[in-house]
Design a protein around this motif. Structure first.
Motif, PDB file in Angstrom:
ATOM      1  N   TYR A   1       0.815  -1.213   0.000  1.00  0.00           N
ATOM      2  CA  TYR A   1       0.000   0.000   0.000  1.00  0.00           C
ATOM      3  C   TYR A   1       0.848   1.262   0.000  1.00  0.00           C
ATOM      4  CZ  TYR A   1      -4.330  -2.611   0.895  1.00  0.00           C
ATOM      5  OH  TYR A   1      -5.408  -3.454   0.800  1.00  0.00           O
ATOM      6  N   LEU A   2       2.150   1.093  -0.139  1.00  0.00           N
ATOM      7  CA  LEU A   2       3.042   2.245  -0.200  1.00  0.00           C
ATOM      8  C   LEU A   2       2.672   3.197  -1.330  1.00  0.00           C
ATOM      9  CD1 LEU A   2       6.239   3.000   0.830  1.00  0.00           C
ATOM     10  CD2 LEU A   2       6.615   2.416  -1.562  1.00  0.00           C
ATOM     11  N   TRP A   3       2.107   2.669  -2.403  1.00  0.00           N
ATOM     12  CA  TRP A   3       1.809   3.459  -3.604  1.00  0.00           C
ATOM     13  C   TRP A   3       0.475   4.200  -3.507  1.00  0.00           C
ATOM     14  CZ3 TRP A   3       6.442   2.488  -5.218  1.00  0.00           C
ATOM     15  CH2 TRP A   3       6.979   1.193  -5.073  1.00  0.00           C
ATOM     16  N   THR A   4      -0.188   4.131  -2.371  1.00  0.00           N
ATOM     17  CA  THR A   4      -1.501   4.749  -2.200  1.00  0.00           C
ATOM     18  C   THR A   4      -1.443   6.267  -2.403  1.00  0.00           C
ATOM     19  OG1 THR A   4      -2.124   3.035  -0.609  1.00  0.00           O
ATOM     20  CG2 THR A   4      -3.417   5.070  -0.583  1.00  0.00           C
ATOM     21  N   ARG A   5      -2.372   6.784  -3.205  1.00  0.00           N
ATOM     22  CA  ARG A   5      -2.499   8.241  -3.324  1.00  0.00           C
ATOM     23  C   ARG A   5      -3.121   8.790  -2.050  1.00  0.00           C
ATOM     24  NH1 ARG A   5      -6.124   9.591  -8.241  1.00  0.00           N
ATOM     25  NH2 ARG A   5      -5.772  11.708  -7.450  1.00  0.00           N
ATOM     26  N   ARG A   6      -2.544   9.862  -1.529  1.00  0.00           N
ATOM     27  CA  ARG A   6      -3.045  10.453  -0.301  1.00  0.00           C
ATOM     28  C   ARG A   6      -3.125  11.967  -0.449  1.00  0.00           C
ATOM     29  NH1 ARG A   6       0.345   6.029   2.407  1.00  0.00           N
ATOM     30  NH2 ARG A   6      -1.214   4.715   3.408  1.00  0.00           N
ATOM     31  N   ARG A   7      -3.952  12.562   0.385  1.00  0.00           N
ATOM     32  CA  ARG A   7      -4.057  14.012   0.389  1.00  0.00           C
ATOM     33  C   ARG A   7      -4.421  14.491   1.790  1.00  0.00           C
ATOM     34  NH1 ARG A   7      -9.807  15.821  -2.525  1.00  0.00           N
ATOM     35  NH2 ARG A   7     -11.180  15.153  -0.806  1.00  0.00           N
ATOM     36  N   LEU A   8      -4.239  15.794   2.016  1.00  0.00           N
ATOM     37  CA  LEU A   8      -4.684  16.449   3.229  1.00  0.00           C
ATOM     38  C   LEU A   8      -5.824  17.390   2.856  1.00  0.00           C
ATOM     39  CD1 LEU A   8      -1.297  17.296   4.980  1.00  0.00           C
ATOM     40  CD2 LEU A   8      -2.848  15.400   5.463  1.00  0.00           C
ATOM     41  N   ALA A   9      -6.989  17.150   3.441  1.00  0.00           N
ATOM     42  CA  ALA A   9      -8.170  17.957   3.157  1.00  0.00           C
ATOM     43  C   ALA A   9      -8.591  18.659   4.440  1.00  0.00           C
ATOM     44  CB  ALA A   9      -9.295  17.091   2.609  1.00  0.00           C
TER      45      ALA A   9
ATOM     46  N   GLY B   1      -4.504   6.745  15.227  1.00  0.00           N
ATOM     47  CA  GLY B   1      -3.997   7.072  13.908  1.00  0.00           C
ATOM     48  C   GLY B   1      -4.321   8.497  13.474  1.00  0.00           C
ATOM     49  N   MET B   2      -4.321   8.698  12.184  1.00  0.00           N
ATOM     50  CA  MET B   2      -4.420  10.046  11.617  1.00  0.00           C
ATOM     51  C   MET B   2      -5.846  10.597  11.691  1.00  0.00           C
ATOM     52  SD  MET B   2      -1.341  10.826  10.629  1.00  0.00           S
ATOM     53  CE  MET B   2      -1.334  12.013   9.282  1.00  0.00           C
ATOM     54  N   PRO B   3      -5.969  11.929  11.823  1.00  0.00           N
ATOM     55  CA  PRO B   3      -7.297  12.562  11.897  1.00  0.00           C
ATOM     56  C   PRO B   3      -7.969  12.600  10.531  1.00  0.00           C
ATOM     57  CG  PRO B   3      -5.566  14.215  11.940  1.00  0.00           C
ATOM     58  CD  PRO B   3      -4.870  12.888  11.997  1.00  0.00           C
ATOM     59  N   PRO B   4      -9.266  12.973  10.482  1.00  0.00           N
ATOM     60  CA  PRO B   4     -10.037  12.924   9.232  1.00  0.00           C
ATOM     61  C   PRO B   4      -9.447  13.657   8.036  1.00  0.00           C
ATOM     62  CG  PRO B   4     -11.512  13.161  11.089  1.00  0.00           C
ATOM     63  CD  PRO B   4     -10.114  13.277  11.642  1.00  0.00           C
ATOM     64  N   PRO B   5      -8.707  14.781   8.200  1.00  0.00           N
ATOM     65  CA  PRO B   5      -8.168  15.426   6.996  1.00  0.00           C
ATOM     66  C   PRO B   5      -7.170  14.558   6.215  1.00  0.00           C
ATOM     67  CG  PRO B   5      -8.218  16.991   8.805  1.00  0.00           C
ATOM     68  CD  PRO B   5      -8.545  15.644   9.401  1.00  0.00           C
ATOM     69  N   HIS B   6      -6.605  13.529   6.837  1.00  0.00           N
ATOM     70  CA  HIS B   6      -5.680  12.643   6.117  1.00  0.00           C
ATOM     71  C   HIS B   6      -6.519  11.613   5.359  1.00  0.00           C
ATOM     72  CE1 HIS B   6      -2.726   9.291   5.639  1.00  0.00           C
ATOM     73  NE2 HIS B   6      -1.923  10.309   5.412  1.00  0.00           N
ATOM     74  N   GLN B   7      -6.456  11.691   4.035  1.00  0.00           N
ATOM     75  CA  GLN B   7      -7.332  10.876   3.198  1.00  0.00           C
ATOM     76  C   GLN B   7      -6.533  10.083   2.163  1.00  0.00           C
ATOM     77  OE1 GLN B   7     -10.098  13.699   1.487  1.00  0.00           O
ATOM     78  NE2 GLN B   7     -11.162  14.039   3.448  1.00  0.00           N
ATOM     79  N   ALA B   8      -7.150   8.983   1.706  1.00  0.00           N
ATOM     80  CA  ALA B   8      -6.546   8.132   0.670  1.00  0.00           C
ATOM     81  C   ALA B   8      -7.569   7.889  -0.435  1.00  0.00           C
ATOM     82  CB  ALA B   8      -6.081   6.813   1.267  1.00  0.00           C
ATOM     83  N   TRP B   9      -7.059   7.721  -1.650  1.00  0.00           N
ATOM     84  CA  TRP B   9      -7.901   7.443  -2.812  1.00  0.00           C
ATOM     85  C   TRP B   9      -8.105   5.939  -2.915  1.00  0.00           C
ATOM     86  CZ3 TRP B   9     -11.106   9.893  -5.862  1.00  0.00           C
ATOM     87  CH2 TRP B   9     -11.458   9.350  -7.102  1.00  0.00           C
ATOM     88  N   ASP B  10      -9.365   5.478  -2.885  1.00  0.00           N
ATOM     89  CA  ASP B  10      -9.643   4.037  -2.918  1.00  0.00           C
ATOM     90  C   ASP B  10      -9.977   3.522  -4.308  1.00  0.00           C
ATOM     91  OD1 ASP B  10     -12.223   4.900  -3.431  1.00  0.00           O
ATOM     92  OD2 ASP B  10     -13.101   4.064  -1.606  1.00  0.00           O
ATOM     93  N   GLY B  11      -9.746   4.359  -5.315  1.00  0.00           N
ATOM     94  CA  GLY B  11     -10.061   3.986  -6.690  1.00  0.00           C
ATOM     95  C   GLY B  11     -11.335   4.608  -7.193  1.00  0.00           C
ATOM     96  N   ALA B  12     -12.182   5.056  -6.255  1.00  0.00           N
ATOM     97  CA  ALA B  12     -13.444   5.678  -6.639  1.00  0.00           C
ATOM     98  C   ALA B  12     -13.655   7.016  -5.948  1.00  0.00           C
ATOM     99  CB  ALA B  12     -14.615   4.740  -6.314  1.00  0.00           C
ATOM    100  N   GLN B  13     -13.124   7.143  -4.727  1.00  0.00           N
ATOM    101  CA  GLN B  13     -13.325   8.388  -3.988  1.00  0.00           C
ATOM    102  C   GLN B  13     -12.265   8.516  -2.895  1.00  0.00           C
ATOM    103  OE1 GLN B  13     -16.919   8.382  -1.489  1.00  0.00           O
ATOM    104  NE2 GLN B  13     -17.019   6.152  -1.724  1.00  0.00           N
ATOM    105  N   TRP B  14     -12.183   9.732  -2.349  1.00  0.00           N
ATOM    106  CA  TRP B  14     -11.283   9.984  -1.236  1.00  0.00           C
ATOM    107  C   TRP B  14     -11.972   9.597   0.068  1.00  0.00           C
ATOM    108  CZ3 TRP B  14      -6.327  11.087  -2.051  1.00  0.00           C
ATOM    109  CH2 TRP B  14      -5.955  11.641  -3.273  1.00  0.00           C
ATOM    110  N   ARG B  15     -11.264   8.848   0.899  1.00  0.00           N
ATOM    111  CA  ARG B  15     -11.794   8.425   2.193  1.00  0.00           C
ATOM    112  C   ARG B  15     -10.783   8.733   3.297  1.00  0.00           C
ATOM    113  NH1 ARG B  15     -16.147   4.926   2.060  1.00  0.00           N
ATOM    114  NH2 ARG B  15     -16.683   4.027   0.011  1.00  0.00           N
TER     115      ARG B  15
END
Length: 353
Positions: free
Chosen positions: A163-171, A224-238
């Protein structure tokens, strides 16, 4: 600042051990070593005035050759090491007269790790593998500089979680989402890295180094990380609280116990140490080094139970770095004064039998 080191009434209960659910991949036959040297190549801090001892080697402004600076008489000046918001460590284990080394994380920028290694006189050409603790870019940026040194060399094994390649963002609410840089597996393989993906524990360097794989989450306070830390699951950011690719490095120093090295410690410092103890069957924590991710309002509430649990483990050395945060640093220093040591880029820690 001492408030954070005082356990609240519920802290002791929150820090109590719990049985991990499901099956474990244990026991792990981790071979004890006679010595491990951990050199922090990149950390958030560089302090040239820190003093060392027989087991902690510091560097000063005189590290490496002078650099060109025409404003000084003679045209050069002395420099220290680069500090940046990232982490990288060179780990060398010795059994008898045989030494082997690997890199654990590579820092934030392309050049900081390799430049610091040059100033320290650390030869990175002899490392046997690279391990990435997780996919955040402040632990992988130095791969570009390392790749530039490896032209024409044999493929370098790189151990990562899939899962190292997971797209992530801070929202962050009220602001525009900011996507984080994501590593490219294809680019790394093109640059000569042999990518090895494992969710389970891995044994490296002739069974002398354990990479934990996914860490059991058994405390009720390390969320773990708070809600602004998100990952792309292939369909949406969670929301991505777990950073499931987070893993740590473990060495068993003969007659001393476990040395645990973390990148950010997203799984939780206490979860990580207990997981290492469970996998190896070694009950003693000798040393804990690396990022503990206890900084900022989302994590400061768990400083108390974390410090309580680590105090019960009675490590001989604690070197919190990178993302630990100043409140947690003060709490650990106040509660574990004989074990706590200030981290700094370029410092080498010698742990031996």
């Amino acid at each position: 600042m001492c408030d954070a080191s005082t356990a609240a009434p519920g802290d002791v209960l929150a820090a109590a051990p719990r049985t991990a659910p499901g099956e474990a991949v244990d026991p792990i036959a981790l071979e004890p070593v006679d010595e491990v040297r951990i050199t922090t190549l990149v950390d958030n801090v560089f302090d040239a005035l820190l003093t060392g001892d027989d087991h902690v080697k510091r560097v000063s402004f005189g590290a490496g050759a002078g650099v060109r600076a025409p404003q000084f008489e003679g045209g050069t000046t002395n420099v220290g090491l680069v500090a940046e918001h990232g982490f990288a460590a060179l780990v060398t284990v010795r059994r008898g007269d045989r030494e082997t080394s690997l890199l654990f994380d590579t820092g934030l920028s392309p050049d900081a790790m390799v430049n610091n290694a040059d100033r320290l006189g650390a030869d990175l050409s002899g490392i046997q593998a690279v391990v990435l603790s997780h996919g955040h870019f402040d632990h992988a940026g130095g791969l570009a500089g390392l790749a530039g040194r490896r032209t024409g060399l044999a493929a370098m094994p790189m151990v990562v979680h899939p899962y190292l390649w997971t797209r992530r963002r801070l929202a962050v609410p009220g602001g525009d989402p900011a996507e984080l840089p994501t590593l490219s597996k294809r680019a790394l393989e093109t640059e000569g890295f042999q990518v090895i993906e494992r969710r389970q524990p891995s044994l490296l360097l002739d069974n002398a180094v354990l990479i934990t794989g996914e860490v059991d989450r058994t405390t009720d306070f390390e969320h773990g990380m708070p809600p602004p830390h998100q990952a792309w699951d292939g369909a949406q950011w969670r929301h991505d609280p777990l950073v499931i690719d987070d893993q740590a490095l473990v060495v068993h120093v003969r007659d001393r116990g476990l040395v645990v090295l973390t990148g950010c410690g997203h799984a939780g410092a206490v979860n990580i140490v207990r997981h290492a103890q469970r996998l190896t069957g070694v009950p003693t924590l000798h040393a804990l080094l690396g990022g503990l991710h206890l900084g900022g309002p989302a994590f400061e509430p768990i400083i108390g139970p974390t410090v309580t649990a680590l105090t019960e483990m009675a490590p001989a050395l604690v070197v919190p770095g990178h993302c630990t945060g100043w409140r947690a640093q003060h709490a650990l220093a106040a509660t574990l004064p004989d074990a706590w040591v200030q981290g700094s880029s370029g410092t080498t820690y010698l742990l031996t039998t």
